[in-house]
Design an enzyme around this catalytic site. Structure first.
Site, PDB file in Angstrom:
ATOM      1  N   THR A  28       0.854  -1.199   0.000  1.00  0.00           N
ATOM      2  CA  THR A  28       0.000   0.000   0.000  1.00  0.00           C
ATOM      3  C   THR A  28       0.890   1.249   0.000  1.00  0.00           C
ATOM      4  O   THR A  28       1.955   1.245   0.612  1.00  0.00           O
ATOM      5  CB  THR A  28      -0.884   0.003   1.266  1.00  0.00           C
ATOM      6  N   GLY A  96       2.702   4.219   7.595  1.00  0.00           N
ATOM      7  CA  GLY A  96       2.361   5.618   7.324  1.00  0.00           C
ATOM      8  C   GLY A  96       1.000   5.738   6.645  1.00  0.00           C
ATOM      9  O   GLY A  96       0.300   6.735   6.798  1.00  0.00           O
ATOM     10  N   GLU A 103      -0.580  -5.429   5.783  1.00  0.00           N
ATOM     11  CA  GLU A 103       0.738  -5.554   5.123  1.00  0.00           C
ATOM     12  C   GLU A 103       1.547  -6.681   5.760  1.00  0.00           C
ATOM     13  O   GLU A 103       2.180  -7.487   5.062  1.00  0.00           O
ATOM     14  CB  GLU A 103       1.497  -4.229   5.221  1.00  0.00           C
TER      15      GLU A 103
HETATM   16  C1  5RP Z   1       1.451   2.035   4.281  1.00  0.00           C
HETATM   17  C2  5RP Z   1       2.916   1.816   4.267  1.00  0.00           C
HETATM   18  C3  5RP Z   1       3.669   2.331   3.083  1.00  0.00           C
HETATM   19  O1  5RP Z   1       4.412   1.312   2.538  1.00  0.00           O
HETATM   20  C4  5RP Z   1       4.570   3.445   3.533  1.00  0.00           C
HETATM   21  O2  5RP Z   1       3.805   4.411   4.223  1.00  0.00           O
HETATM   22  C5  5RP Z   1       5.303   4.083   2.355  1.00  0.00           C
HETATM   23  O3  5RP Z   1       4.387   4.786   1.581  1.00  0.00           O
HETATM   24  P1  5RP Z   1       4.832   5.679   0.348  1.00  0.00           P
HETATM   25  O4  5RP Z   1       5.258   4.740  -0.724  1.00  0.00           O
HETATM   26  O5  5RP Z   1       3.583   6.450  -0.003  1.00  0.00           O
HETATM   27  O6  5RP Z   1       5.934   6.588   0.813  1.00  0.00           O
HETATM   28  O7  5RP Z   1       3.498   1.248   5.139  1.00  0.00           O
HETATM   29  O8  5RP Z   1       0.873   1.585   5.476  1.00  0.00           O
END
Ligand code: 5RP
Length: 219
Positions: A28, A96, A103
């Protein structure tokens, strides 16, 4: 190159790690969105995807990629996902995008975790990015106190409810020099659904987008 261009670069590079004919684990986030767009170009050569969030499921389906129920899949060769931070051993902070629980579930089905990230995500020590923790709401205050005892300031992520109906605490001020130890400790606290430390489920490979191109790191 901009950060967005680096994300496109690693999203495309991840196609080399997809095993033709197999089910692909899909993470994600904005980097994974680039991967999903690239995966659409080979959708007729994969058996489908297992997705780690409602958002990724929607994007996969819009691209014409079948999404399978994770309970119908025993093992997948590869899981491709981004990270908020990754260290030089392949340990990561994730969550994030609030999708950390699903995940970790999909990562657990996979033989290999391939992390795709731009170079800003590579760190010496994990912890500058606030550590996300998915919690059962009635335990949030107690878990906040437990983090305080470890030197961390936990804050509820305002307005966010996860795909599983829980809350997210973001914990600032931690210097995580022992990711496996901290993951094991926090996992034992009542009310913790998932800690966004990927220790046992660390990356085997990182495809890092740099100004010089894609740098591959094996762990
Ligand atoms: C979501 C995650 C994402 O992998 C992480 O936040 C990185 O996101 P981005 O590719 O938008 O920087 O852990 O829960």
């Amino acid at each position: 190159m901009t950060q967005d261009e680096l994300k496109v670069l690693v999203g495309r590079a991840a196609l080399d790690h997809v095993v033709p004919g197999s089910v692909v684990g899909v993470g994600t986030g904005s980097t994974v969105n680039c991967f999903i767009d690239a995966l659409a170009t080979m959708k007729d050569r994969i058996a489908g995807a297992v997705s780690s969030s409602v958002k990724s499921t929607e994007r996969l389906q819009a691209a014409g990629i079948p999404v399978l129920d994770s309970n119908t899949v025993e093992r997948i060769p590869v899981y491709i996902d981004g990270a908020d931070e990754i260290d030089h051993a392949g340990f990561m902070i994730k969550g994030g995008g609030a999708a950390l629980t699903r995940e970790k579930i999909v990562a657990d089905l996979a033989e290999r975790f391939v992390c795709i990230a731009d170079e800003s995500k590579l760190v010496q020590v994990l912890g500058r990015f606030p550590l996300p923790v998915e919690v059962i709401p009635m335990a949030a205050a107690q878990i906040t106190r437990r983090f305080k005892a470890l030197g961390g300031e936990a804050q509820l992520r305002a307005g966010v409810i996860t795909d599983n109906g829980n809350q997210i605490l973001d914990v600032r001020g931690l210097q995580i020099s022992d990711p496996l130890g901290m993951e094991a400790e926090v996992n034992q606290w009542p009310g913790v659904v998932t800690v966004g430390l990927f220790g046992r489920h660390k990356a085997k490979v990182c495809l890092l987008g740099t100004a010089q191109g894609v740098r591959r790191i094996d762990f």
